[in-house]
Design a protein around this motif. Sequence first.
Motif, PDB file in Angstrom:
ATOM      1  N   ILE A 102       0.870  -1.181   0.000  1.00  0.00           N
ATOM      2  CA  ILE A 102       0.000   0.000   0.000  1.00  0.00           C
ATOM      3  C   ILE A 102       0.902   1.225   0.000  1.00  0.00           C
ATOM      4  O   ILE A 102       1.864   1.299   0.776  1.00  0.00           O
ATOM      5  CB  ILE A 102      -0.900   0.030   1.248  1.00  0.00           C
ATOM      6  CG1 ILE A 102      -1.786  -1.217   1.303  1.00  0.00           C
ATOM      7  CG2 ILE A 102      -1.757   1.292   1.262  1.00  0.00           C
ATOM      8  CD1 ILE A 102      -2.543  -1.351   2.601  1.00  0.00           C
ATOM      9  N   ASP A 137      -9.206   4.399   5.376  1.00  0.00           N
ATOM     10  CA  ASP A 137      -9.107   3.792   4.046  1.00  0.00           C
ATOM     11  C   ASP A 137      -8.837   2.295   4.137  1.00  0.00           C
ATOM     12  O   ASP A 137      -9.320   1.505   3.316  1.00  0.00           O
ATOM     13  CB  ASP A 137      -7.994   4.465   3.247  1.00  0.00           C
ATOM     14  CG  ASP A 137      -8.326   5.901   2.860  1.00  0.00           C
ATOM     15  OD1 ASP A 137      -9.480   6.317   3.089  1.00  0.00           O
ATOM     16  OD2 ASP A 137      -7.440   6.592   2.343  1.00  0.00           O
ATOM     17  N   GLU A 140     -11.956   0.243   4.615  1.00  0.00           N
ATOM     18  CA  GLU A 140     -12.656   0.074   3.340  1.00  0.00           C
ATOM     19  C   GLU A 140     -12.001  -1.023   2.498  1.00  0.00           C
ATOM     20  O   GLU A 140     -12.689  -1.868   1.908  1.00  0.00           O
ATOM     21  CB  GLU A 140     -12.678   1.392   2.566  1.00  0.00           C
ATOM     22  CG  GLU A 140     -13.472   1.330   1.278  1.00  0.00           C
ATOM     23  CD  GLU A 140     -13.522   2.661   0.562  1.00  0.00           C
ATOM     24  OE1 GLU A 140     -14.526   2.942  -0.108  1.00  0.00           O
ATOM     25  OE2 GLU A 140     -12.531   3.418   0.650  1.00  0.00           O
ATOM     26  N   MET A 141     -10.677  -1.033   2.454  1.00  0.00           N
ATOM     27  CA  MET A 141      -9.960  -2.065   1.711  1.00  0.00           C
ATOM     28  C   MET A 141     -10.215  -3.444   2.308  1.00  0.00           C
ATOM     29  O   MET A 141     -10.427  -4.424   1.586  1.00  0.00           O
ATOM     30  CB  MET A 141      -8.459  -1.776   1.696  1.00  0.00           C
ATOM     31  CG  MET A 141      -8.046  -0.576   0.893  1.00  0.00           C
ATOM     32  SD  MET A 141      -6.250  -0.404   0.832  1.00  0.00           S
ATOM     33  CE  MET A 141      -5.805  -1.805  -0.207  1.00  0.00           C
ATOM     34  N   SER A 145     -12.093  -5.448  -0.639  1.00  0.00           N
ATOM     35  CA  SER A 145     -11.111  -6.040  -1.554  1.00  0.00           C
ATOM     36  C   SER A 145     -11.609  -7.349  -2.152  1.00  0.00           C
ATOM     37  O   SER A 145     -12.193  -8.188  -1.470  1.00  0.00           O
ATOM     38  CB  SER A 145      -9.787  -6.269  -0.820  1.00  0.00           C
ATOM     39  OG  SER A 145      -9.123  -5.050  -0.582  1.00  0.00           O
ATOM     40  N   THR A 153     -10.645   2.332 -11.409  1.00  0.00           N
ATOM     41  CA  THR A 153     -10.430   3.190 -10.243  1.00  0.00           C
ATOM     42  C   THR A 153     -10.183   2.361  -8.992  1.00  0.00           C
ATOM     43  O   THR A 153      -9.271   2.634  -8.209  1.00  0.00           O
ATOM     44  CB  THR A 153     -11.642   4.104 -10.024  1.00  0.00           C
ATOM     45  OG1 THR A 153     -11.831   4.929 -11.182  1.00  0.00           O
ATOM     46  CG2 THR A 153     -11.431   4.997  -8.810  1.00  0.00           C
ATOM     47  N   LEU A 154     -10.994   1.313  -8.799  1.00  0.00           N
ATOM     48  CA  LEU A 154     -10.819   0.460  -7.623  1.00  0.00           C
ATOM     49  C   LEU A 154      -9.501  -0.307  -7.687  1.00  0.00           C
ATOM     50  O   LEU A 154      -8.833  -0.503  -6.668  1.00  0.00           O
ATOM     51  CB  LEU A 154     -11.998  -0.502  -7.500  1.00  0.00           C
ATOM     52  CG  LEU A 154     -13.363   0.131  -7.209  1.00  0.00           C
ATOM     53  CD1 LEU A 154     -14.449  -0.936  -7.160  1.00  0.00           C
ATOM     54  CD2 LEU A 154     -13.334   0.915  -5.891  1.00  0.00           C
ATOM     55  N   ALA A 156      -6.782   0.772  -9.106  1.00  0.00           N
ATOM     56  CA  ALA A 156      -5.744   1.755  -8.791  1.00  0.00           C
ATOM     57  C   ALA A 156      -5.667   2.041  -7.303  1.00  0.00           C
ATOM     58  O   ALA A 156      -4.601   2.383  -6.779  1.00  0.00           O
ATOM     59  CB  ALA A 156      -6.006   3.053  -9.557  1.00  0.00           C
ATOM     60  N   HIS A 157      -6.789   1.875  -6.598  1.00  0.00           N
ATOM     61  CA  HIS A 157      -6.819   2.105  -5.158  1.00  0.00           C
ATOM     62  C   HIS A 157      -6.463   0.849  -4.361  1.00  0.00           C
ATOM     63  O   HIS A 157      -6.619   0.830  -3.133  1.00  0.00           O
ATOM     64  CB  HIS A 157      -8.200   2.606  -4.735  1.00  0.00           C
ATOM     65  CG  HIS A 157      -8.473   4.008  -5.185  1.00  0.00           C
ATOM     66  ND1 HIS A 157      -9.741   4.547  -5.224  1.00  0.00           N
ATOM     67  CD2 HIS A 157      -7.646   4.979  -5.633  1.00  0.00           C
ATOM     68  CE1 HIS A 157      -9.683   5.793  -5.659  1.00  0.00           C
ATOM     69  NE2 HIS A 157      -8.427   6.083  -5.911  1.00  0.00           N
ATOM     70  N   GLY A 158      -6.003  -0.185  -5.045  1.00  0.00           N
ATOM     71  CA  GLY A 158      -5.506  -1.373  -4.362  1.00  0.00           C
ATOM     72  C   GLY A 158      -6.556  -2.375  -3.950  1.00  0.00           C
ATOM     73  O   GLY A 158      -6.273  -3.299  -3.182  1.00  0.00           O
ATOM     74  N   MET A 159      -7.786  -2.242  -4.466  1.00  0.00           N
ATOM     75  CA  MET A 159      -8.876  -3.107  -4.022  1.00  0.00           C
ATOM     76  C   MET A 159      -8.850  -4.507  -4.635  1.00  0.00           C
ATOM     77  O   MET A 159      -9.610  -5.380  -4.207  1.00  0.00           O
ATOM     78  CB  MET A 159     -10.232  -2.454  -4.349  1.00  0.00           C
ATOM     79  CG  MET A 159     -10.463  -1.128  -3.670  1.00  0.00           C
ATOM     80  SD  MET A 159     -10.651  -1.302  -1.889  1.00  0.00           S
ATOM     81  CE  MET A 159     -11.118   0.378  -1.444  1.00  0.00           C
ATOM     82  N   ASN A 249     -17.658   2.499   6.331  1.00  0.00           N
ATOM     83  CA  ASN A 249     -17.085   2.032   5.070  1.00  0.00           C
ATOM     84  C   ASN A 249     -17.733   0.752   4.547  1.00  0.00           C
ATOM     85  O   ASN A 249     -17.213   0.147   3.607  1.00  0.00           O
ATOM     86  CB  ASN A 249     -15.583   1.790   5.234  1.00  0.00           C
ATOM     87  CG  ASN A 249     -14.794   3.084   5.180  1.00  0.00           C
ATOM     88  OD1 ASN A 249     -15.036   3.936   4.342  1.00  0.00           O
ATOM     89  ND2 ASN A 249     -13.853   3.234   6.097  1.00  0.00           N
TER      90      ASN A 249
END
Length: 319
Positions: A102, A137, A140-141, A145, A153-154, A156-159, A249
């Motif tokens: 992350i 955050d 949420e992950m 995930s 987008t997800l 890119a956000h590591g999901m 979240n």
Amino acid sequence: MSAKSLRQMTSEQRTDFLASALSSGGELPTEVASQFIEIAQNATPLLAGCRVEPMASKTKKLPKILFASRVVRADPGDGAALGSSQRIAPTTSEVTLNAKVIEVEGFLGYTALEDNVEGEMFEETYLRLLAEKVGVDLEEMALMSDTDIVDATLVAHGMAQQDGWLKRITSNVVNASNAYLSRELLEQARSSVRLKFRRMNRHGFYVAEKAGDHWRNIVADRATATGDRALESVDLPVCGGSKVIQVGNMPVTTGTPDVSTAIFTDPKNLILGWYKKMTIKVVDEPWNGGVHVYIRMRAAFSVEQENAAAKISALRETA
């Protein structure tokens, strides 16, 4: 460097000092990393309650032992021993944590540095605020995930790096079929988890914001003392002796209607693995009027006993 000496510096000297203080150019000291993790974990009620596993390496195996049948036997008599078939053998398995990378990047303008650091060390202030946001955050992950995610987008956000808690709970699933949260649905979820897993009464219901509000209104509509408490209390009314807790979240899928997911679990059943080695780098960028901060860390998500948890899917969030 003391707070007093910081106040004695000129604004230019303070900015230079703060940039150089953060610019260790490598791994955070263990005590600082531990403090960062603790602050992040306490950023939300769900993270504060989950099981945090420090990881000395990028992979960690956690042993699981379960006695699936009776262990008590009758005395075979004097001079006799239990036969081999009567001897108990636990079921053993492992939970494997694989920490994924992350990254956090931020930019701090010189003006913010100059105006906000008097009276305390900037490192402490900045890391505390950053850790709190990372914790939000991270929750949420941990929930969302899913390695099947394809949304750019997800991703890119590591999901999409690993499966989160919701994806891993598969044995006990109650389909709400777009219905509002109700006592019946909560009881279905609770009863789907075997009593041997919930007899310690540590389980709770974790629900999305609007689902929780609807549950409060249901109880508040009763002309009883319990209804009055539902309106007056910060906490949501319990169900079957288990707390109902709103999770900011908890993912909500937009549609007609919007739907969310709820889970029933002992929070210690949810595992957050955190690789203890963290890296922080700061680059002073006078041409941009500030400093660029980069933090790299690793986290892993798992569920110890997924059949000790239940999930309510397709739960109506809006009218």
